[in-house]
Design an enzyme around this catalytic site. Sequence first.
Site, PDB file in Angstrom:
ATOM      1  N   ASP A 145      -0.670  -4.144   7.700  1.00 23.86           N
ATOM      2  CA  ASP A 145       0.382  -3.619   6.820  1.00 23.86           C
ATOM      3  C   ASP A 145       0.232  -2.108   6.618  1.00 23.86           C
ATOM      4  O   ASP A 145       1.050  -1.488   5.936  1.00 23.86           O
ATOM      5  CB  ASP A 145       0.417  -4.368   5.474  1.00 23.86           C
TER       6      ASP A 145
ATOM      7  N   HIS B 105      -3.651  -2.177   1.475  1.00 21.46           N
ATOM      8  CA  HIS B 105      -4.058  -2.490   0.101  1.00 21.46           C
ATOM      9  C   HIS B 105      -5.575  -2.374  -0.070  1.00 21.46           C
ATOM     10  O   HIS B 105      -6.322  -2.614   0.879  1.00 21.46           O
ATOM     11  CB  HIS B 105      -3.616  -3.917  -0.267  1.00 21.46           C
TER      12      HIS B 105
ATOM     13  N   HIS C  40      -8.172 -10.199  -0.987  1.00 20.44           N
ATOM     14  CA  HIS C  40      -7.912 -10.106  -2.437  1.00 20.44           C
ATOM     15  C   HIS C  40      -8.460 -11.295  -3.229  1.00 20.44           C
ATOM     16  O   HIS C  40      -8.575 -11.210  -4.452  1.00 20.44           O
ATOM     17  CB  HIS C  40      -6.406 -10.019  -2.713  1.00 20.44           C
TER      18      HIS C  40
ATOM     19  N   ASP D 158       3.109 -15.314  -6.195  1.00 19.53           N
ATOM     20  CA  ASP D 158       2.474 -14.604  -5.078  1.00 19.53           C
ATOM     21  C   ASP D 158       1.650 -15.548  -4.211  1.00 19.53           C
ATOM     22  O   ASP D 158       1.575 -15.395  -2.996  1.00 19.53           O
ATOM     23  CB  ASP D 158       1.524 -13.504  -5.611  1.00 19.53           C
TER      24      ASP D 158
HETATM   25 ZN   LIG Z   1      -2.422  -5.682   2.546  1.00 16.72          ZN
END
Ligand SMILES: [Zn+2]
Length: 430
Positions: free
Chosen positions: A261, A174, A137, A95
């Site tokens: 996103d 997210h 993140h 990732d």
């Molecule tokens: Zn995202």
Amino acid sequence: MKSKDKISYFYDGDVGNVYFGPNHPMKPHRLCMTHHLVLAYGLHNKMEVYRPHKAYPSELAQFHSEDYVEFLHRISPDTLVDCVDELKKYNLGEDCPVFENLFEFCQLYAGGTIDAARRLNNQCCDIAINWAGGLHHAKKCEASGFCYINDLVLGILELLKYHARVLYIDIDVHHGDGVEEAFYHTDRVMTVSFHKYGDMFFPGTGDVKEIGEREGKYYAINVPLKDGIDDGSFTRLFKTIIAKVVEIYLPGAIVLQCGADSLAGDRLGCFNLSIEGHAECVRFVKKFNIPLLVTGGGGYTKENVARCWTVETGTLLDTELPNEIPDNDYIKYFAPDNSLKIPGGRLENLNSKSYLSTIKMQVLENLRYIQHAPGVQMQEVPPDFYIPDFDEDELDPDERVHQHTQDKQIQRDDEYYDADNDNDHRMFDV
Ligand SMILES: [Zn+2]
């Protein structure tokens, strides 16, 4: 009438030149496309455009562990084979691949967000934009979800030098887990994340029941959503919650992560938002007239990312943009119709009225526990700019980080979550 906002915009073309790999959904080229669209619409004439400084390792270590920063600095595609254990330790690989110029990429996007915060602190602008930032993140000691350095945390730490309370809002599809975790134990930052939750969707956290702990209890807000949410339901929920949060919390500055996103048709996302719906959230936050730092974030259908962040740059400048995209270097990506706006998606909206109403009530109920905006004893403000007095190439980066970290012990002990000292703060099953 308030006169127009003064806007600072940060961009360095080098952020768009790195390559995560052929099958990786993150395409930094989207940042070049966004910038060229901003230029094509002439928006650069209405704001101050800056090239960000490359954040020093010592600046990155204001949040991240020294060893992690040092490793990011040292690693390259050529030395991968010798570092198998460390790659695993820092969650680098699939990732979060190691690619050419990775560290410089981190320095630039983080430098942009730090510069943005500093200009806001010094009242050089009302709004600061860094579309390359928003990598929400990244954790203190490891990479996660295509994010290496958490520029948002670094920007918020900068804002905390001047502001008693900072509000963080995240509309990426997210959960904004890295930022939430960093400030999970403090009332000086309130984090509010709207995101898809459930079905093992990455990163798996962000239940409405996750509300912060210790001093930070009730200062983390999560709005878990299901597939297919549309403009109407999203913006209604967003406005109700954010209006209440601002009224109660009285933030001195706001950081808005505009991950694209959450748009319809995103390669990884699953919402139905049109660009107008997404931008409506930006417009709503701008109206509070509170110093505002705006970043990008996720976004994996790159022509739509460029469209969205250009429209939102226009929104922040109070400038309506013609729908026909002007000629620019990347015009072919917007074919065949060359239009700026995209329609909402057609996925079934799995968010029933009763589900959304329950979530809203739970969030508002938690906000009732906050009696008033928490105060803070302001301490000595450390300098904005740290110019290292050494030759960057000569010193051991390890030592460099260590020295500056000692120089800048400014946070209150409970200022942010320390992953080393507490590993069980999350309550997935409560
Ligand atoms: Zn995202």
